[in-house]
Write a protein that holds these residues in place. Structure first.
Motif, short mmCIF file in Angstrom:
data_model
loop_
_atom_site.label_atom_id
_atom_site.label_comp_id
_atom_site.label_asym_id
_atom_site.label_seq_id
_atom_site.Cartn_x
_atom_site.Cartn_y
_atom_site.Cartn_z
N PRO A 134 -44.37 35.32 31.99
CA PRO A 134 -43.13 34.71 32.48
C PRO A 134 -41.97 35.70 32.45
CG PRO A 134 -44.22 33.27 30.90
CD PRO A 134 -44.91 34.60 30.83
N THR A 135 -41.05 35.51 33.36
CA THR A 135 -39.89 36.39 33.43
C THR A 135 -39.05 36.29 32.16
OG1 THR A 135 -39.85 36.07 35.83
CG2 THR A 135 -37.88 37.01 34.83
N SER A 136 -38.96 35.11 31.57
CA SER A 136 -38.18 34.94 30.34
C SER A 136 -38.73 35.81 29.21
CB SER A 136 -38.19 33.47 29.92
OG SER A 136 -39.52 32.99 29.74
N THR A 137 -40.03 36.00 29.13
CA THR A 137 -40.62 36.87 28.11
C THR A 137 -40.20 38.31 28.32
OG1 THR A 137 -42.53 35.40 27.92
CG2 THR A 137 -42.79 37.63 27.08
N LEU A 138 -40.19 38.76 29.56
CA LEU A 138 -39.76 40.14 29.84
C LEU A 138 -38.30 40.33 29.47
CD1 LEU A 138 -40.22 42.95 31.07
CD2 LEU A 138 -39.67 41.96 33.31
N VAL A 139 -37.46 39.33 29.74
CA VAL A 139 -36.05 39.44 29.42
C VAL A 139 -35.86 39.59 27.90
CG1 VAL A 139 -33.83 38.24 29.46
CG2 VAL A 139 -35.31 38.19 31.48
N LYS A 140 -36.62 38.83 27.12
CA LYS A 140 -36.53 38.94 25.65
C LYS A 140 -36.98 40.31 25.17
CE LYS A 140 -37.28 33.99 24.83
NZ LYS A 140 -38.19 32.97 24.24
N GLU A 141 -38.03 40.84 25.77
CA GLU A 141 -38.51 42.16 25.38
C GLU A 141 -37.49 43.24 25.76
OE1 GLU A 141 -41.07 42.91 23.61
OE2 GLU A 141 -42.03 40.93 23.53
N MET A 142 -36.84 43.07 26.90
CA MET A 142 -35.85 44.05 27.32
C MET A 142 -34.64 44.05 26.39
SD MET A 142 -37.00 45.67 30.02
CE MET A 142 -35.52 46.39 30.68
N ALA A 143 -34.37 42.92 25.74
CA ALA A 143 -33.22 42.85 24.82
C ALA A 143 -33.41 43.76 23.62
CB ALA A 143 -33.01 41.41 24.38
N GLY A 145 -34.47 46.74 23.72
CA GLY A 145 -34.10 48.10 24.12
C GLY A 145 -35.26 49.01 24.42
N LEU A 146 -36.49 48.59 24.12
CA LEU A 146 -37.66 49.44 24.36
C LEU A 146 -38.81 48.57 24.85
CD1 LEU A 146 -39.09 52.18 24.21
CD2 LEU A 146 -39.69 51.64 21.83
N VAL A 147 -39.28 48.82 26.04
CA VAL A 147 -40.37 48.04 26.63
C VAL A 147 -41.41 49.01 27.18
CG1 VAL A 147 -41.04 46.36 28.37
CG2 VAL A 147 -38.82 46.14 27.23
N ARG A 148 -42.62 48.81 26.74
CA ARG A 148 -43.76 49.56 27.26
C ARG A 148 -44.77 48.56 27.80
NH1 ARG A 148 -42.89 52.83 22.43
NH2 ARG A 148 -42.20 54.91 23.05
N ILE A 149 -45.04 48.67 29.08
CA ILE A 149 -46.02 47.80 29.74
C ILE A 149 -47.25 48.65 30.05
CG2 ILE A 149 -46.48 46.32 31.72
CD1 ILE A 149 -43.49 45.83 31.96
N ALA A 150 -48.38 48.22 29.56
CA ALA A 150 -49.64 48.94 29.81
C ALA A 150 -50.57 48.04 30.61
CB ALA A 150 -50.29 49.35 28.49
N LEU A 151 -51.13 48.60 31.67
CA LEU A 151 -52.09 47.89 32.52
C LEU A 151 -53.40 48.67 32.48
CD1 LEU A 151 -49.83 47.09 35.62
CD2 LEU A 151 -50.21 45.70 33.59
N PHE A 173 -47.71 44.04 26.58
CA PHE A 173 -46.29 44.26 26.40
C PHE A 173 -46.06 44.75 24.97
CE2 PHE A 173 -45.67 42.45 30.38
CZ PHE A 173 -44.33 42.30 30.70
N ASN A 174 -45.63 45.99 24.85
CA ASN A 174 -45.39 46.58 23.53
C ASN A 174 -46.58 46.37 22.59
OD1 ASN A 174 -42.85 47.52 24.26
ND2 ASN A 174 -41.77 45.76 23.41
N GLY A 175 -47.75 46.59 23.14
CA GLY A 175 -48.97 46.50 22.33
C GLY A 175 -49.56 45.12 22.23
N LYS A 176 -48.91 44.09 22.71
CA LYS A 176 -49.43 42.72 22.62
C LYS A 176 -49.98 42.31 23.99
CE LYS A 176 -45.48 41.22 21.33
NZ LYS A 176 -44.35 40.35 20.90
N LYS A 177 -51.18 41.72 23.97
CA LYS A 177 -51.79 41.30 25.21
C LYS A 177 -51.02 40.13 25.81
CE LYS A 177 -56.18 40.12 27.39
NZ LYS A 177 -57.63 39.88 27.22
N CYS A 178 -50.72 40.24 27.09
CA CYS A 178 -49.92 39.22 27.78
C CYS A 178 -50.57 38.83 29.11
CB CYS A 178 -48.51 39.71 28.01
SG CYS A 178 -47.58 40.02 26.52
N GLY A 179 -51.84 38.49 29.05
CA GLY A 179 -52.50 38.00 30.25
C GLY A 179 -52.98 39.11 31.16
#
Length: 256
Positions: A134-143, A145-151, A173-179
């Protein structure tokens, strides 16, 4: 009156000779030229008989310049339409990706996140991926200050696809699986968002308009540097303008 063209011709000739002779010898040469002109005129006029049918010759109209035939014109119009359609389609056709790209993350507040990479802000995305996050999860992670997305995707036997052409990924997202993440083609809805943020070079915000049940449309846009490690690994690093403080965003693509 003369009854035939021959009689009229003879009468005109005698009449002219009488006029020419009356003028004297000193005017013979000048009269000779006049004789030729009057003789010609008298012959032309006297040759017409009231009872004889008059023959009138009409000059043909000037030939018109022939234009292209209807079939040739139709073929030219068809070629023009084909060229125009190809030009329009070329604007929406993905192009190769270089070392510097424009990246856009967008999505409805209660919807999924999309991110797109464009070589040119007006070009169709070379890469468009939808995350189930969800977009809300990305917004919280961006707060933070450091976001790493791995695919990550799996290497398939005999697969000749490029890394950016893989259809399915596991997302972290930052090492946590997010779907999962899925590669998409740019449709009318996604293209409408990219056109709306086209004037923005770097920034984030909310697009005006009714977001419906999924809430308003949020976006973040910036320049990214692309680093290719191998045919199975690439990374995109967000570039902050003028080294200003801001969130750090990195996107890694791996094939394992």
């Amino acid at each position: 009156m003369a009854r035939s063209p021959s009689e009229s011709f003879s009468f005109s000739k005698r009449h002219f000779q009488w006029i020419a002779g009356k003028g004297g010898d000193d005017k013979r040469q000048e009269g000779g030229k006049a004789e030729e002109e009057m003789f010609t005129f008298s012959t032309t006029v006297s040759s017409c008989d009231d009872n004889a049918p008059m023959k009138v010759e009409v000059a043909p109209p000037p030939a018109r310049k022939k234009g292209p035939s209807p079939s040739a014109a139709a073929a030219a119009v068809s070629r023009f339409r084909s060229v125009l359609a190809a030009a329009i389609a070329g604007r929406h056709r993905p192009v190769g990706i270089g070392p510097r790209v424009t990246g856009t993350l967008f999505g409805h507040r209660r919807g999924h996140v999309y991110f797109a990479f464009q070589v040119d802000p007006r070009a169709c995305p070379a890469v468009l991926i939808e995350l189930t996050t969800p977009t809300s999860t990305l917004v919280k992670e961006m707060a933070s200050g450091l976001v790493r997305i791995a695919l990550e995707c799996e290497r398939r036997a005999g697969g000749g696809k490029k890394l950016l052409e893989e259809p399915l990924w596991r997302a972290y997202f930052n090492g946590k699986k997010c779907g999962y993440a899925v590669r998409r083609e740019c449709g009318p809805a996604e293209w409408r968002v990219l056109r709306a943020v086209e004037p923005v070079s770097t920034g984030a915000g909310v697009l005006p308009g009714d977001g419906g049940a999924y809430g308003e449309m949020m976006y973040m846009r910036a320049r990214f540097e692309r680093v290719v490690g191998s045919k199975d690994s690439e990374a995109f690093y967000m570039m902050n303008p003028d080294n200003s403080a801001g969130p750090e965003l990195s996107i890694y693509l791996l094939r394992v």
